[in-house]
Scaffold this active site. Structure first.
Site, PDB file in Angstrom:
ATOM      1  N   ASP A  21       0.835  -1.207   0.000  1.00  0.00           N
ATOM      2  CA  ASP A  21       0.000   0.000   0.000  1.00  0.00           C
ATOM      3  C   ASP A  21       0.867   1.253   0.000  1.00  0.00           C
ATOM      4  O   ASP A  21       1.983   1.240   0.524  1.00  0.00           O
ATOM      5  CB  ASP A  21      -0.924  -0.027   1.230  1.00  0.00           C
ATOM      6  CG  ASP A  21      -2.100   0.910   1.075  1.00  0.00           C
ATOM      7  OD1 ASP A  21      -2.341   1.405  -0.045  1.00  0.00           O
ATOM      8  OD2 ASP A  21      -2.796   1.156   2.085  1.00  0.00           O
ATOM      9  N   ASN A  69     -10.980  -2.328  -5.634  1.00  0.00           N
ATOM     10  CA  ASN A  69     -10.169  -1.413  -6.451  1.00  0.00           C
ATOM     11  C   ASN A  69     -10.784  -1.129  -7.831  1.00  0.00           C
ATOM     12  O   ASN A  69     -10.407  -0.151  -8.487  1.00  0.00           O
ATOM     13  CB  ASN A  69      -8.735  -1.935  -6.623  1.00  0.00           C
ATOM     14  CG  ASN A  69      -7.888  -1.880  -5.365  1.00  0.00           C
ATOM     15  OD1 ASN A  69      -6.999  -2.706  -5.165  1.00  0.00           O
ATOM     16  ND2 ASN A  69      -8.135  -0.905  -4.498  1.00  0.00           N
TER      17      ASN A  69
HETATM   18  C1  IPE Z   1      -5.519  -2.696  -0.296  1.00  0.00           C
HETATM   19  O1  IPE Z   1      -5.143  -1.385  -0.490  1.00  0.00           O
HETATM   20  C2  IPE Z   1      -5.554  -3.432  -1.598  1.00  0.00           C
HETATM   21  C3  IPE Z   1      -4.260  -3.646  -2.239  1.00  0.00           C
HETATM   22  C4  IPE Z   1      -3.091  -3.382  -1.712  1.00  0.00           C
HETATM   23  C5  IPE Z   1      -4.326  -4.223  -3.559  1.00  0.00           C
HETATM   24  P1  IPE Z   1      -6.217  -0.220  -0.653  1.00  0.00           P
HETATM   25  O2  IPE Z   1      -5.453   1.039  -0.764  1.00  0.00           O
HETATM   26  O3  IPE Z   1      -7.161  -0.544  -1.741  1.00  0.00           O
HETATM   27  O4  IPE Z   1      -7.004  -0.308   0.732  1.00  0.00           O
HETATM   28  P2  IPE Z   1      -7.843   0.789   1.513  1.00  0.00           P
HETATM   29  O5  IPE Z   1      -8.807   1.342   0.536  1.00  0.00           O
HETATM   30  O6  IPE Z   1      -6.891   1.809   1.978  1.00  0.00           O
HETATM   31  O7  IPE Z   1      -8.483   0.054   2.634  1.00  0.00           O
HETATM   32  C1  IPE Z   2      -1.464   0.189  -3.379  1.00  0.00           C
HETATM   33  O1  IPE Z   2      -1.236   1.550  -3.410  1.00  0.00           O
HETATM   34  C2  IPE Z   2      -1.681  -0.418  -4.744  1.00  0.00           C
HETATM   35  C3  IPE Z   2      -3.064  -0.814  -5.023  1.00  0.00           C
HETATM   36  C4  IPE Z   2      -4.067  -0.757  -4.208  1.00  0.00           C
HETATM   37  C5  IPE Z   2      -3.318  -1.296  -6.374  1.00  0.00           C
HETATM   38  P1  IPE Z   2      -2.426   2.565  -3.450  1.00  0.00           P
HETATM   39  O2  IPE Z   2      -2.783   2.828  -4.873  1.00  0.00           O
HETATM   40  O3  IPE Z   2      -3.563   2.124  -2.602  1.00  0.00           O
HETATM   41  O4  IPE Z   2      -1.753   3.867  -2.837  1.00  0.00           O
HETATM   42  P2  IPE Z   2      -2.378   4.856  -1.778  1.00  0.00           P
HETATM   43  O5  IPE Z   2      -2.851   4.038  -0.613  1.00  0.00           O
HETATM   44  O6  IPE Z   2      -3.499   5.578  -2.444  1.00  0.00           O
HETATM   45  O7  IPE Z   2      -1.249   5.775  -1.423  1.00  0.00           O
HETATM   46 MG    MG Z   3      -4.030   2.377  -0.654  1.00  0.00          MG
END
Ligand code: IPE
Ligand code: IPE
Ligand code: MG
Length: 249
Positions: A21, A69
């Site tokens: 993340d 997502n």
């Molecule tokens: C969790 O991250 C999913 C992945 C790392 C693929 P998100 O960024 O989607 O999670 P939330 O929305 O912060 O809970």
């Molecule tokens: C994790 O990084 C990757 C996926 C969920 C695909 P994020 O895209 O959630 O990055 P933040 O949490 O918005 O910084």
């Molecule tokens: Mg995230």
């Protein structure tokens, strides 16, 4: 002393699961768009995989795309799907040479067909490899997985193949997408968030959690080793009391 040398290689987790993340925040902090962060995140995957190989980890599960997502802006979703296919295409030969076996968990049928094709090719090419199992969680959500498992069990009961009273933990595990994979001993989440976001809810019943402020594109081999050291400093009691653990050790 090299941090890897501090790790007890006899007791590294067999399975580490990572909620990768912070890609978006990493990119935005530098004035770039979110996809820039996802691109850099691929380099972290490469490095963490190499570090895991050196530390005797057998299963590495990476949460790459959750069912939720899909609700992100279309441009980001499309970019992530392209990145998945491009990265697999670029890396597959090297992964195969280093004996990595690629697996997926999640609802593959819900992915665009060009992704399914690439994933199937990677899976087929590496299926006899005996090194690290790299498990990509794609279009994955733990609740989806559980509902799916419940549906399959209900169908077996309906068909008279299974008695409702005979359902036990083993029969549930058999219907999960992780059925041949041991539960992760260690779950890591980067970027300072302290939540599970619908990941492996059944499988993490007794996992140790390691949370770090490091954003995924900055997470490297050293950070994996720090997480393993943190794990090795814990006492896993599984409902027992400390004295019982010491006696069995
Ligand atoms: C969790 O991250 C999913 C992945 C790392 C693929 P998100 O960024 O989607 O999670 P939330 O929305 O912060 O809970
Ligand atoms: C994790 O990084 C990757 C996926 C969920 C695909 P994020 O895209 O959630 O990055 P933040 O949490 O918005 O910084
Ligand atoms: Mg995230």
């Amino acid at each position: 002393m090299n941090i890897l040398e501090k790790i007890d290689l006899q007791s590294t987790p067999e399975h580490i699961a990572i909620i990768m993340d912070g890609n978006g925040r990493w990119a935005q902090k530098q004035g770039h768009d979110r996809l820039f962060g996802h691109n850099f995140g691929v380099e972290s995957v490469r490095e963490v995989l190499k570090a895991a190989q050196k530390a005797n980890v057998k299963y590495l599960t990476l949460y790459a795309f959750s069912t939720e997502n899909w609700n992100r802006p279309k441009e980001e979703v499309d970019g992530l799907m392209d990145l998945l296919v491009r990265s697999l295409g670029n890396e597959i030969d090297e992964l195969h040479e280093s004996n990595v076996r690629i697996m997926t968990i999640g609802d593959m049928e819900g992915l665009p067909s060009f992704c399914q094709t690439e994933l199937r090719a990677a899976y087929e090419k590496t299926k006899n490899n005996t090194g690290v199992n790299l498990i990509l969680a794609l279009n994955y959500s733990a609740r989806w997985e559980m509902v799916n498992a419940i549906r399959k069990l209900a169908k077996k009961v309906e068909a008279g193949e299974l008695a409702a009273d005979a359902i036990n933990e083993t029969s549930v595990i058999e219907e999960l997408t992780t059925k041949h994979i041991p539960d992760p001993e260690l779950l890591i989440r980067t970027s300072g968030e302290h939540r599970v976001s619908n990941f492996l809810l059944w499988q993490i019943a007794y996992s140790e959690f390691h949370f770090t402020e490091v954003l995924w594109p900055d997470f490297k081999g050293e950070d994996l080793y720090k997480a393993i050291l943190d794990y090795q400093s814990r006492e896993r009691r599984f409902g027992l009391v400390s004295a019982q653990i010491e006696k069995n050790a």
